[in-house]
Write a protein that holds these residues in place. Structure first.
Motif, mmCIF file in Angstrom:
data_model
loop_
_atom_site.group_PDB
_atom_site.id
_atom_site.type_symbol
_atom_site.label_atom_id
_atom_site.label_comp_id
_atom_site.label_asym_id
_atom_site.label_seq_id
_atom_site.Cartn_x
_atom_site.Cartn_y
_atom_site.Cartn_z
ATOM 1 N N GLY A 20 0.835 -1.187 0.000
ATOM 2 C CA GLY A 20 0.000 0.000 0.000
ATOM 3 C C GLY A 20 0.873 1.242 0.000
ATOM 4 O O GLY A 20 1.736 1.412 -0.860
ATOM 5 N N GLY A 21 0.696 2.089 1.019
ATOM 6 C CA GLY A 21 1.497 3.315 1.105
ATOM 7 C C GLY A 21 2.814 3.125 1.827
ATOM 8 O O GLY A 21 3.599 4.080 1.931
ATOM 9 N N LEU A 22 3.086 1.919 2.329
ATOM 10 C CA LEU A 22 4.320 1.666 3.056
ATOM 11 C C LEU A 22 5.363 1.054 2.134
ATOM 12 O O LEU A 22 5.116 0.028 1.503
ATOM 13 C CB LEU A 22 4.054 0.704 4.220
ATOM 14 N N THR A 23 6.531 1.687 2.064
ATOM 15 C CA THR A 23 7.653 1.129 1.322
ATOM 16 C C THR A 23 8.569 0.448 2.312
ATOM 17 O O THR A 23 9.282 1.097 3.072
ATOM 18 C CB THR A 23 8.409 2.227 0.543
ATOM 19 N N ALA A 24 8.542 -0.887 2.313
ATOM 20 C CA ALA A 24 9.329 -1.657 3.281
ATOM 21 C C ALA A 24 10.773 -1.825 2.830
ATOM 22 O O ALA A 24 11.681 -1.910 3.657
ATOM 23 C CB ALA A 24 8.688 -3.015 3.505
#
Length: 288
Positions: A20-24
């Motif tokens: 989603g909006g999280l870049t891991a």
């Protein structure tokens, strides 16, 4: 060929993983050469396990590619294993009600060509393959020091031996690259030394190793190169001597840089304190 003459086994290029909006993981490049042990470090939640999951097909990277011995790998775990990459996990994932030998035999499935029909009729081809698999599994148990416990249920092994069994099962797929995710987590100093010796022995068998670990003393003693991830990005990569004195690495672990770069012992104390405290970041990373 690399500048030191070794051949690249793993080449991860521009690997990015978004949820989603999280870049891991963001635009991470990493190579592992034949005959090398490479360490991957970073604070809890840095994206280390997520990166491993991208390498082994558990996740499909949002961007980038992963190559093994020059061939781009499809993001499917069984095909990655067949290609020659095996791994262990942060949390032990043995078959608790199966014997030690049976657990290792599970790891042989990608190297067994006999199909379902052959198994059902138990023809000569199946019996030969079964015999060869058992012989190889026992070789691996001897290699990892578990041969005398081949008939024991895996759940009855001490913790350190369960870790060894996971490694033996991974080796049963005959990898050219072994990925170890925190192999000494929860071990006492004696077990940690034994794990270090085992990993050196694996390297001496011609298998390249990429290892995530929070024990800085262990990682700097073990590895030829170390890469540090912070917030999903590769902060620095180099020899253990270079990485442990890099002010950016010190800042990532301690919060602020300070005069007089610490050695591995000081960083190990920081890691031990961090590992002992509950961390929502590490639980989030595990869930990913």
């Amino acid at each position: 060929m690399t500048s030191n003459g070794s051949s690249p086994v793993l080449d991860a290029s521009g690997v990015t993983m978004r949820f989603g909006g999280l870049t891991a993981v963001r635009n991470v490049d990493l190579t592992v050469n034949s005959g090398e042990i490479v360490g991957l470090i970073g604070p809890n939640g840095a994206g280390k396990t997520t990166f491993f999951n991208c390498l082994t097909g558990l996740y499909v990277p949002t961007e980038g590619k992963v190559s093994y011995k020059g061939t781009v790998l499809p993001p499917k775990p069984h095909l990655v294993t067949q290609a020659g990459i095996a791994r262990t996990f942060q949390n032990i994932r043995l078959f608790a009600n199966m014997t030690v030998l049976e657990n290792v035999l599970v790891g042989r499935h990608t190297r067994t060509k006999e199909g379902l029909f052959s198994a059902l009729v138990r023809g000569p081809g199946f019996k030969k393959a079964e015999k060869e698999s058992k012989e190889r599994a026992m070789e691996l148990l001897e290699f990892t020091g578990l041969a005398k416990k081949a008939d024991h249920l895996s759940r009855n092994l001490p913790y350190g031996e369960q870790r060894k069994l996971e490694i033996a099962r991974a080796l049963a797929s005959e990898p050219g690259l072994l990925l170890l995710d925190e192999p000494t987590a929860g071990m006492n100093p004696q077990e940690t030394r034994a794990a270090e010796e085992l990993i050196f022995a694996i390297r001496d068998q011609g298998i390249a190793v990429l290892v995530i670990e929070h024990d800085m003393r262990f990682i700097f003693n073990l590895c030829d190169r170390v890469a540090c991830l912070v917030q999903g990005e590769k902060l620095v990569e180099g020899t253990p001597e270079v990485v442990q004195r890099d002010e950016r690495v010190i800042a990532a672990y301690l919060g602020t840089p300070f005069e007089g770069a610490p050695g591995a012992d000081e960083l190990a104390e920081v890691e031990a304190a961090e590992a002992a405290a509950p961390s929502t970041n590490s639980r989030t990373e595990d869930a990913q």
